[in-house]
Motif scaffolding. Sequence first.
Motif, PDB file in Angstrom:
ATOM      1  N   ALA A  52       6.182   8.198   6.523  1.00  0.00           N
ATOM      2  CA  ALA A  52       4.766   7.826   6.614  1.00  0.00           C
ATOM      3  C   ALA A  52       4.188   7.510   5.240  1.00  0.00           C
ATOM      4  O   ALA A  52       3.398   6.570   5.085  1.00  0.00           O
ATOM      5  CB  ALA A  52       3.977   8.954   7.282  1.00  0.00           C
ATOM      6  N   PHE A  53       4.572   8.290   4.240  1.00  0.00           N
ATOM      7  CA  PHE A  53       4.082   8.026   2.885  1.00  0.00           C
ATOM      8  C   PHE A  53       4.576   6.676   2.373  1.00  0.00           C
ATOM      9  O   PHE A  53       3.824   5.928   1.748  1.00  0.00           O
ATOM     10  CB  PHE A  53       4.538   9.148   1.955  1.00  0.00           C
ATOM     11  N   VAL A  54       5.840   6.359   2.635  1.00  0.00           N
ATOM     12  CA  VAL A  54       6.386   5.078   2.183  1.00  0.00           C
ATOM     13  C   VAL A  54       5.680   3.918   2.874  1.00  0.00           C
ATOM     14  O   VAL A  54       5.325   2.917   2.238  1.00  0.00           O
ATOM     15  CB  VAL A  54       7.904   5.044   2.429  1.00  0.00           C
ATOM     16  N   LEU A  55       5.441   4.061   4.192  1.00  0.00           N
ATOM     17  CA  LEU A  55       4.737   2.994   4.905  1.00  0.00           C
ATOM     18  C   LEU A  55       3.318   2.814   4.386  1.00  0.00           C
ATOM     19  O   LEU A  55       2.845   1.689   4.202  1.00  0.00           O
ATOM     20  CB  LEU A  55       4.730   3.303   6.406  1.00  0.00           C
ATOM     21  N   LEU A  56       2.639   3.941   4.144  1.00  0.00           N
ATOM     22  CA  LEU A  56       1.278   3.855   3.607  1.00  0.00           C
ATOM     23  C   LEU A  56       1.275   3.220   2.222  1.00  0.00           C
ATOM     24  O   LEU A  56       0.390   2.406   1.899  1.00  0.00           O
ATOM     25  CB  LEU A  56       0.653   5.251   3.566  1.00  0.00           C
ATOM     26  N   TRP A  57       2.227   3.565   1.411  1.00  0.00           N
ATOM     27  CA  TRP A  57       2.322   2.968   0.069  1.00  0.00           C
ATOM     28  C   TRP A  57       2.568   1.460   0.146  1.00  0.00           C
ATOM     29  O   TRP A  57       1.976   0.683  -0.596  1.00  0.00           O
ATOM     30  CB  TRP A  57       3.442   3.653  -0.701  1.00  0.00           C
ATOM     31  N   LEU A  58       3.424   1.041   1.083  1.00  0.00           N
ATOM     32  CA  LEU A  58       3.691  -0.379   1.254  1.00  0.00           C
ATOM     33  C   LEU A  58       2.439  -1.131   1.693  1.00  0.00           C
ATOM     34  O   LEU A  58       2.151  -2.226   1.208  1.00  0.00           O
ATOM     35  CB  LEU A  58       4.825  -0.586   2.263  1.00  0.00           C
ATOM     36  N   VAL A  59       1.671  -0.535   2.617  1.00  0.00           N
ATOM     37  CA  VAL A  59       0.457  -1.203   3.101  1.00  0.00           C
ATOM     38  C   VAL A  59      -0.586  -1.311   1.987  1.00  0.00           C
ATOM     39  O   VAL A  59      -1.217  -2.353   1.788  1.00  0.00           O
ATOM     40  CB  VAL A  59      -0.101  -0.452   4.322  1.00  0.00           C
ATOM     41  N   ILE A  60      -0.776  -0.221   1.240  1.00  0.00           N
ATOM     42  CA  ILE A  60      -1.814  -0.215   0.205  1.00  0.00           C
ATOM     43  C   ILE A  60      -1.491  -1.190  -0.910  1.00  0.00           C
ATOM     44  O   ILE A  60      -2.368  -1.894  -1.417  1.00  0.00           O
ATOM     45  CB  ILE A  60      -1.992   1.215  -0.345  1.00  0.00           C
ATOM     46  N   THR A  61      -0.249  -1.256  -1.323  1.00  0.00           N
ATOM     47  CA  THR A  61       0.128  -2.093  -2.463  1.00  0.00           C
ATOM     48  C   THR A  61       0.542  -3.501  -2.086  1.00  0.00           C
ATOM     49  O   THR A  61       0.768  -4.324  -2.975  1.00  0.00           O
ATOM     50  CB  THR A  61       1.265  -1.421  -3.246  1.00  0.00           C
ATOM     51  N   SER A  62       0.644  -3.808  -0.793  1.00  0.00           N
ATOM     52  CA  SER A  62       1.063  -5.146  -0.363  1.00  0.00           C
ATOM     53  C   SER A  62      -0.069  -5.954   0.239  1.00  0.00           C
ATOM     54  O   SER A  62      -0.040  -7.186   0.181  1.00  0.00           O
ATOM     55  CB  SER A  62       2.209  -5.048   0.650  1.00  0.00           C
ATOM     56  N   VAL A  63      -1.065  -5.296   0.807  1.00  0.00           N
ATOM     57  CA  VAL A  63      -2.181  -5.982   1.449  1.00  0.00           C
ATOM     58  C   VAL A  63      -3.395  -5.847   0.544  1.00  0.00           C
ATOM     59  O   VAL A  63      -3.749  -4.746   0.107  1.00  0.00           O
ATOM     60  CB  VAL A  63      -2.469  -5.400   2.845  1.00  0.00           C
ATOM     61  N   HIS A  64      -4.054  -6.971   0.263  1.00  0.00           N
ATOM     62  CA  HIS A  64      -5.163  -6.984  -0.687  1.00  0.00           C
ATOM     63  C   HIS A  64      -6.337  -7.739  -0.065  1.00  0.00           C
ATOM     64  O   HIS A  64      -6.157  -8.812   0.525  1.00  0.00           O
ATOM     65  CB  HIS A  64      -4.754  -7.659  -2.003  1.00  0.00           C
ATOM     66  N   ARG A  65      -7.517  -7.163  -0.242  1.00  0.00           N
ATOM     67  CA  ARG A  65      -8.750  -7.815   0.228  1.00  0.00           C
ATOM     68  C   ARG A  65      -9.456  -8.439  -0.978  1.00  0.00           C
ATOM     69  O   ARG A  65      -9.861  -7.738  -1.900  1.00  0.00           O
ATOM     70  CB  ARG A  65      -9.662  -6.808   0.920  1.00  0.00           C
ATOM     71  N   ILE A  66      -9.601  -9.750  -0.954  1.00  0.00           N
ATOM     72  CA  ILE A  66     -10.229 -10.489  -2.044  1.00  0.00           C
ATOM     73  C   ILE A  66     -11.638 -10.876  -1.618  1.00  0.00           C
ATOM     74  O   ILE A  66     -11.825 -11.493  -0.568  1.00  0.00           O
ATOM     75  CB  ILE A  66      -9.417 -11.744  -2.413  1.00  0.00           C
ATOM     76  N   GLY A  67     -12.642 -10.502  -2.422  1.00  0.00           N
ATOM     77  CA  GLY A  67     -14.029 -10.804  -2.120  1.00  0.00           C
ATOM     78  C   GLY A  67     -14.351 -12.284  -2.272  1.00  0.00           C
ATOM     79  O   GLY A  67     -13.570 -13.063  -2.838  1.00  0.00           O
ATOM     80  N   PRO A  68     -15.542 -12.698  -1.773  1.00  0.00           N
ATOM     81  CA  PRO A  68     -15.908 -14.127  -1.869  1.00  0.00           C
ATOM     82  C   PRO A  68     -16.026 -14.617  -3.305  1.00  0.00           C
ATOM     83  O   PRO A  68     -15.767 -15.784  -3.579  1.00  0.00           O
ATOM     84  CB  PRO A  68     -17.260 -14.194  -1.146  1.00  0.00           C
ATOM     85  N   GLN A  69     -16.444 -13.747  -4.228  1.00  0.00           N
ATOM     86  CA  GLN A  69     -16.624 -14.160  -5.618  1.00  0.00           C
ATOM     87  C   GLN A  69     -15.410 -13.831  -6.476  1.00  0.00           C
ATOM     88  O   GLN A  69     -15.466 -13.979  -7.702  1.00  0.00           O
ATOM     89  CB  GLN A  69     -17.861 -13.469  -6.226  1.00  0.00           C
ATOM     90  N   GLU A  70     -14.320 -13.405  -5.869  1.00  0.00           N
ATOM     91  CA  GLU A  70     -13.142 -12.959  -6.611  1.00  0.00           C
ATOM     92  C   GLU A  70     -11.956 -13.886  -6.366  1.00  0.00           C
ATOM     93  O   GLU A  70     -11.919 -14.641  -5.384  1.00  0.00           O
ATOM     94  CB  GLU A  70     -12.764 -11.528  -6.221  1.00  0.00           C
TER      95      GLU A  70
END
Length: 374
Positions: free
Chosen positions: A97-115
């Motif tokens: 579970a920790f490895v999956l959570l680490w993969l999700v956090i470091t692989s998926v990124h939310r970019i804002g409209p001004q970013e």
Amino acid sequence: MIRIFGWGGRSDGAVMNENRGPWGGGGGGSGGGGGNGGGPRNPWGQPPRKRPAGGSGNVTSLDDFLKKSRQRFGSGGGGGGFNLQDGRPYWLYGLIAFVLLWLVITSVHRIGPQERGVVTTFGNYTATLGPGIGFSWPAPVGRVQKIDVEEIRTIDIGSTEAQRENLILTGDQNVIDLAYSVRWNIATPELFLFQIANPEETISEVAESAMRAVVARVSLDDAIGAGRSEIEQRVEQTMQQLLDDYRAGVRVQGVAIKQSVPPAAVNDAFLEVSAAQQQAQSYMNDARAYALQLTAKAQGEAAAFDKVYSEYRLAPEVTRRRMYYETMERVLARVDTTIVEAPGVTPYLALPEIQRRQAQTQAQPQPQQGGQPQ
């Protein structure tokens, strides 16, 4: 036989010993279901056989694997990571579970409209993510750095304080103290991050160089007067050209001059010269205004003369008599003589003298009429 998870682990003699069946039944006799007679026993009615205490004999390969695993991870005594009742390694579930959570956090990124997200893989630039949800390799293989591209940043150069002067030489060999600010934002994030080591310091030095180059081509009056807006535009254009040549990934939004004064050492003398120049300019403006007034009056008189001349050409006698009457009216209005051309009337009447006497009589105070004393 080949052992597969313990099945078939027994020898041929143990299975087919003394011609007994596979369910461990006795020898001959009648084929009863559960008696002691002959024939195979019922396998579902017999109690389970106990394994030998020594662990040899009928021990499967799965049991050996679990025993070795408990010994390897130190859980043979009832503690550790295994639950002895069901044999499930809960610590392994937590690790997954920790490895999956680490993969999700470091692989998926939310970019804002001004970013914008700058993606690097093993430290090398890979791509730039736009607004929305983006993906990359998980850390530490991949990394995404978010950059705000709409934020307007400001760099102040010089100061409005007297003890921190920013002296610049003008084109007419004068010195002025300039304080100005530069507004900029990030246009290309990957160039801004990787092309220049110190972007803000580079922008500051480029701004100072462009300002000195532009001010060196103008006079002192332009630098401290109406030419400041033109100086700001030229500095902005020069800065943008230099930063584009450096591939800095920066867009200059504007340059604003906040202070443009002479140095403090010559400020008093400069103020006196400036006051004298303003006074001279005021006198020149008054002379121009008077000249414009006389010119307008002369033009009006010339236009009136042209109109009279045009009428004179149409009727010379009438126009001549009219001009004579108008001239005599202007002359006689200033004298105390009244001329009346009529038969039987005295040619001269002292009307002005009579009018003055009447005015003096009205101006004298009248005696008050009171009652007689008793």
